[in-house]
Design a protein around this motif. Sequence first.
Motif, PDB file in Angstrom:
ATOM      1  N   LEU A 194     -32.622  14.052  -0.209  1.00  0.00           N
ATOM      2  CA  LEU A 194     -32.631  14.381   1.219  1.00  0.00           C
ATOM      3  C   LEU A 194     -32.216  15.846   1.355  1.00  0.00           C
ATOM      4  CD1 LEU A 194     -30.601  11.197   2.289  1.00  0.00           C
ATOM      5  CD2 LEU A 194     -33.070  11.497   2.573  1.00  0.00           C
ATOM      6  N   PRO A 195     -33.120  16.764   0.978  1.00  0.00           N
ATOM      7  CA  PRO A 195     -32.753  18.187   0.853  1.00  0.00           C
ATOM      8  C   PRO A 195     -32.143  18.790   2.118  1.00  0.00           C
ATOM      9  CG  PRO A 195     -34.989  17.821   0.061  1.00  0.00           C
ATOM     10  CD  PRO A 195     -34.527  16.528   0.653  1.00  0.00           C
ATOM     11  N   GLU A 196     -32.454  18.212   3.285  1.00  0.00           N
ATOM     12  CA  GLU A 196     -31.911  18.789   4.529  1.00  0.00           C
ATOM     13  C   GLU A 196     -30.380  18.722   4.535  1.00  0.00           C
ATOM     14  OE1 GLU A 196     -33.821  16.125   4.189  1.00  0.00           O
ATOM     15  OE2 GLU A 196     -33.240  14.483   5.519  1.00  0.00           O
ATOM     16  N   TYR A 197     -29.781  17.825   3.744  1.00  0.00           N
ATOM     17  CA  TYR A 197     -28.321  17.720   3.709  1.00  0.00           C
ATOM     18  C   TYR A 197     -27.653  18.883   2.984  1.00  0.00           C
ATOM     19  CZ  TYR A 197     -28.076  13.562   6.390  1.00  0.00           C
ATOM     20  OH  TYR A 197     -28.146  12.700   7.457  1.00  0.00           O
ATOM     21  N   ASN A 198     -28.414  19.647   2.211  1.00  0.00           N
ATOM     22  CA  ASN A 198     -27.840  20.836   1.572  1.00  0.00           C
ATOM     23  C   ASN A 198     -27.281  21.800   2.624  1.00  0.00           C
ATOM     24  OD1 ASN A 198     -28.373  20.952  -1.514  1.00  0.00           O
ATOM     25  ND2 ASN A 198     -30.215  20.057  -0.638  1.00  0.00           N
ATOM     26  N   GLN A 199     -27.944  21.868   3.775  1.00  0.00           N
ATOM     27  CA  GLN A 199     -27.500  22.794   4.822  1.00  0.00           C
ATOM     28  C   GLN A 199     -26.201  22.346   5.473  1.00  0.00           C
ATOM     29  OE1 GLN A 199     -31.247  22.450   4.667  1.00  0.00           O
ATOM     30  NE2 GLN A 199     -30.701  24.261   3.444  1.00  0.00           N
ATOM     31  N   LYS A 200     -25.822  21.093   5.262  1.00  0.00           N
ATOM     32  CA  LYS A 200     -24.597  20.587   5.894  1.00  0.00           C
ATOM     33  C   LYS A 200     -23.374  20.758   4.992  1.00  0.00           C
ATOM     34  CE  LYS A 200     -27.346  17.387   8.615  1.00  0.00           C
ATOM     35  NZ  LYS A 200     -27.432  16.145   9.359  1.00  0.00           N
ATOM     36  N   ILE A 201     -23.596  21.271   3.788  1.00  0.00           N
ATOM     37  CA  ILE A 201     -22.495  21.423   2.826  1.00  0.00           C
ATOM     38  C   ILE A 201     -22.276  22.904   2.547  1.00  0.00           C
ATOM     39  CG2 ILE A 201     -21.612  20.721   0.559  1.00  0.00           C
ATOM     40  CD1 ILE A 201     -22.432  18.287   2.175  1.00  0.00           C
ATOM     41  N   LYS A 202     -21.034  23.364   2.768  1.00  0.00           N
ATOM     42  CA  LYS A 202     -20.737  24.774   2.497  1.00  0.00           C
ATOM     43  C   LYS A 202     -20.619  25.011   1.004  1.00  0.00           C
ATOM     44  CE  LYS A 202     -18.509  27.304   6.149  1.00  0.00           C
ATOM     45  NZ  LYS A 202     -17.596  26.818   7.163  1.00  0.00           N
TER      46      LYS A 202
ATOM     47  N   SER B 235     -44.637   3.021 -13.579  1.00  0.00           N
ATOM     48  CA  SER B 235     -43.903   2.161 -14.517  1.00  0.00           C
ATOM     49  C   SER B 235     -42.541   2.742 -14.903  1.00  0.00           C
ATOM     50  CB  SER B 235     -44.746   1.894 -15.758  1.00  0.00           C
ATOM     51  OG  SER B 235     -45.093   3.114 -16.359  1.00  0.00           O
ATOM     52  N   ILE B 236     -42.391   4.071 -14.776  1.00  0.00           N
ATOM     53  CA  ILE B 236     -41.114   4.718 -15.099  1.00  0.00           C
ATOM     54  C   ILE B 236     -40.440   5.136 -13.791  1.00  0.00           C
ATOM     55  CG2 ILE B 236     -40.102   6.789 -16.170  1.00  0.00           C
ATOM     56  CD1 ILE B 236     -42.348   6.548 -18.267  1.00  0.00           C
ATOM     57  N   PRO B 237     -39.131   4.900 -13.655  1.00  0.00           N
ATOM     58  CA  PRO B 237     -38.480   5.253 -12.378  1.00  0.00           C
ATOM     59  C   PRO B 237     -38.587   6.750 -12.075  1.00  0.00           C
ATOM     60  CG  PRO B 237     -36.947   4.133 -13.876  1.00  0.00           C
ATOM     61  CD  PRO B 237     -38.204   4.354 -14.628  1.00  0.00           C
ATOM     62  N   PRO B 238     -38.773   7.099 -10.804  1.00  0.00           N
ATOM     63  CA  PRO B 238     -38.874   8.520 -10.434  1.00  0.00           C
ATOM     64  C   PRO B 238     -37.592   9.279 -10.755  1.00  0.00           C
ATOM     65  CG  PRO B 238     -39.330   7.079  -8.544  1.00  0.00           C
ATOM     66  CD  PRO B 238     -38.851   6.207  -9.640  1.00  0.00           C
ATOM     67  N   GLU B 239     -37.765  10.556 -11.128  1.00  0.00           N
ATOM     68  CA  GLU B 239     -36.606  11.406 -11.400  1.00  0.00           C
ATOM     69  C   GLU B 239     -36.105  12.040 -10.111  1.00  0.00           C
ATOM     70  OE1 GLU B 239     -36.505  14.345 -14.608  1.00  0.00           O
ATOM     71  OE2 GLU B 239     -38.044  13.120 -15.595  1.00  0.00           O
ATOM     72  N   TYR B 240     -34.809  12.269 -10.045  1.00  0.00           N
ATOM     73  CA  TYR B 240     -34.249  13.042  -8.935  1.00  0.00           C
ATOM     74  C   TYR B 240     -34.559  14.513  -9.210  1.00  0.00           C
ATOM     75  CZ  TYR B 240     -31.541   8.767  -8.123  1.00  0.00           C
ATOM     76  OH  TYR B 240     -31.171   7.469  -7.894  1.00  0.00           O
ATOM     77  N   ASN B 241     -35.037  15.207  -8.197  1.00  0.00           N
ATOM     78  CA  ASN B 241     -35.430  16.602  -8.392  1.00  0.00           C
ATOM     79  C   ASN B 241     -34.243  17.533  -8.094  1.00  0.00           C
ATOM     80  OD1 ASN B 241     -36.570  19.095  -8.452  1.00  0.00           O
ATOM     81  ND2 ASN B 241     -38.356  18.573  -7.182  1.00  0.00           N
ATOM     82  N   LEU B 242     -33.529  17.909  -9.147  1.00  0.00           N
ATOM     83  CA  LEU B 242     -32.306  18.699  -8.976  1.00  0.00           C
ATOM     84  C   LEU B 242     -32.570  20.133  -8.507  1.00  0.00           C
ATOM     85  CD1 LEU B 242     -30.387  17.298 -12.073  1.00  0.00           C
ATOM     86  CD2 LEU B 242     -29.680  17.034  -9.694  1.00  0.00           C
ATOM     87  N   THR B 243     -33.828  20.566  -8.585  1.00  0.00           N
ATOM     88  CA  THR B 243     -34.183  21.893  -8.068  1.00  0.00           C
ATOM     89  C   THR B 243     -33.934  21.977  -6.559  1.00  0.00           C
ATOM     90  OG1 THR B 243     -35.964  21.793  -9.682  1.00  0.00           O
ATOM     91  CG2 THR B 243     -36.008  23.636  -8.164  1.00  0.00           C
ATOM     92  N   ASN B 244     -33.952  20.814  -5.916  1.00  0.00           N
ATOM     93  CA  ASN B 244     -33.707  20.789  -4.465  1.00  0.00           C
ATOM     94  C   ASN B 244     -32.250  21.052  -4.092  1.00  0.00           C
ATOM     95  OD1 ASN B 244     -36.354  20.150  -3.924  1.00  0.00           O
ATOM     96  ND2 ASN B 244     -35.996  17.933  -3.878  1.00  0.00           N
ATOM     97  N   VAL B 245     -31.335  20.970  -5.057  1.00  0.00           N
ATOM     98  CA  VAL B 245     -29.904  21.081  -4.745  1.00  0.00           C
ATOM     99  C   VAL B 245     -29.533  22.556  -4.609  1.00  0.00           C
ATOM    100  CG1 VAL B 245     -27.573  20.389  -5.417  1.00  0.00           C
ATOM    101  CG2 VAL B 245     -29.519  18.982  -6.094  1.00  0.00           C
TER     102      VAL B 245
ATOM    103  N   VAL C 255     -27.692  12.730  -5.969  1.00  0.00           N
ATOM    104  CA  VAL C 255     -28.767  11.870  -5.461  1.00  0.00           C
ATOM    105  C   VAL C 255     -29.138  12.321  -4.044  1.00  0.00           C
ATOM    106  CG1 VAL C 255     -29.328   9.533  -4.664  1.00  0.00           C
ATOM    107  CG2 VAL C 255     -28.156   9.851  -6.857  1.00  0.00           C
ATOM    108  N   MET C 256     -28.109  12.477  -3.203  1.00  0.00           N
ATOM    109  CA  MET C 256     -28.358  12.858  -1.809  1.00  0.00           C
ATOM    110  C   MET C 256     -29.033  14.240  -1.724  1.00  0.00           C
ATOM    111  SD  MET C 256     -25.693  13.679   1.295  1.00  0.00           S
ATOM    112  CE  MET C 256     -25.089  15.164   0.488  1.00  0.00           C
ATOM    113  N   ALA C 257     -28.421  15.221  -2.381  1.00  0.00           N
ATOM    114  CA  ALA C 257     -28.890  16.601  -2.200  1.00  0.00           C
ATOM    115  C   ALA C 257     -30.270  16.824  -2.801  1.00  0.00           C
ATOM    116  CB  ALA C 257     -27.878  17.582  -2.800  1.00  0.00           C
ATOM    117  N   SER C 258     -30.677  15.974  -3.775  1.00  0.00           N
ATOM    118  CA  SER C 258     -32.029  16.120  -4.309  1.00  0.00           C
ATOM    119  C   SER C 258     -33.037  15.286  -3.523  1.00  0.00           C
ATOM    120  CB  SER C 258     -32.058  15.743  -5.800  1.00  0.00           C
ATOM    121  OG  SER C 258     -31.589  14.431  -5.983  1.00  0.00           O
TER     122      SER C 258
END
Length: 412
Positions: free
Chosen positions: A195-203, A335-345, A190-193
Amino acid sequence: MCSAIDYFSVICYLLIFLLSNCSSIPLNQLSEHQFHPDVGLNISQLLKRHGYPFEGHTVVTEDGYILALHRVPHGINNKSEEVDKPVALLVHGLMSQSIDFLNNEPEHSLGFLLAEKGYDVWLINLRGNTHSRRHISLDPDTDKDKFWDFSWHDSGIYDLPATIDYILSHTGQSQLYYFGHSRGTTAFFVMASSLPEYNQKIKLMTALAPVVFMQNNIDPSKRLMADFLAGLKVTAKVLDIHELMPHSDSILTIVKTCCYEGSVCVKECEMYFEQSFGHAPTEFNMTLLPVYLSNTPAGFSVKDGFHYLQHFKNGGRFRQYDYGSSMNKVKYGQSIPPEYNLTNVVTPVALHYARKDKATGYKDVEHLAKILPNCIRLSLVPLEDFDHVNFIWSNHIKTLVYDEVFEDLKKY
Ligand SMILES: *[C@@H]1O[C@H](CO)[C@@H](O)[C@H](O)[C@H]1NC(C)=O
Ligand SMILES: *[C@@H]1O[C@H](CO)[C@@H](O)[C@H](O)[C@H]1NC(C)=O
Ligand SMILES: *[C@@H]1O[C@H](CO)[C@@H](O)[C@H](O)[C@H]1NC(C)=O
Ligand SMILES: *[C@@H]1O[C@H](CO)[C@@H](O)[C@H](O)[C@H]1NC(C)=O
């Protein structure tokens, strides 16, 4: 008596059994049973008993939840306190808490192993569990509907970013190693998709039993719950239930009565454990069971559970909480909940999974591996009966899984 704990919990089952059948247990015999010395200890007491340092920290999230963050700054054989130590963040699953990475045998506990390898180990407690049942203005008991109105979405959006920023600023590091089990992986994605900027904080993200898609879950009882989701929602609302399986001292009493070899209700104990957590019979260590159950279950929100159950029948999507089409329009503008965009991870991700895991279907994990842009490992545990909770509690976990984890750590 059951209502004091919670209605849905299987613990009631054990309680009823005890009240009706165990009155004849000779109590003097009970007290003579020698339990493992870790039984009944909390995280600071357990670390102290094993000779490890403990630090308690507090993190307040943007939406006001007060989280307890626990730290093991160094090992006992490796006391290295150099400033530039690599940081490890361990994120637990549903019903679980920080101690669950430390209460297997020390040579098979991820927390202890990382501390001995020279990592600065931080253990989170996600909102709502025993240690993080706090908020700056809401009371978990009197403001139930507001306090418990969260799912793993909110852990991903608020708990993880606040915790990661706190740790990085406290240690002066720019990145950390993330280890997630079960819901600890869901919240990560959820976070990494989102709030993509957090990808840079994870090795590197090490995912133990990752839970994202639920379409191919193999557990018939969970599938049944998903079928009756609408009914469960109404029931929870009518009975005003918002929290599930919180920690309770009666659990330890039951555990001490039933969960040892030779007790009259040992079968019920095993059944409870298997139903609640999924546990391979071959990996079942009766000596350690009362240690595990001393602190766990540690509580979660009803909404956490519902958000998962919605994913069983949503066409294999990974998306935000479904409030029903008209409410979705208000909340999300569609009407349908937004999908998490896993391409951002884009963080490198290692996935470890098991064929018979009842909480996450192996086909769903394999599907996730195909979608993630930077999946560096997809490892199936080479033991047929391995189940969800064995990724933290098993007699052979180091050789089966963690040795591979440590290989990856060397590369990143
Ligand atoms: C563990 O229990 C002891 C004794 O009750 C208490 O003083 C301590 O604060 C507890 N530790 C944590 C982390 O809650
Ligand atoms: C001890 O910790 C240091 C630094 O944290 C690390 O470089 C070293 O490899 C560790 N020693 C062992 C034996 O793992
Ligand atoms: C179960 O755990 C106990 C305590 O750590 C240990 O002594 C025993 O060897 C374990 N049993 C098995 C079968 O691994
Ligand atoms: C998902 O993210 C990728 C890369 O960040 C972007 O190219 C793509 O358009 C996004 N997809 C959707 C449906 O928003």
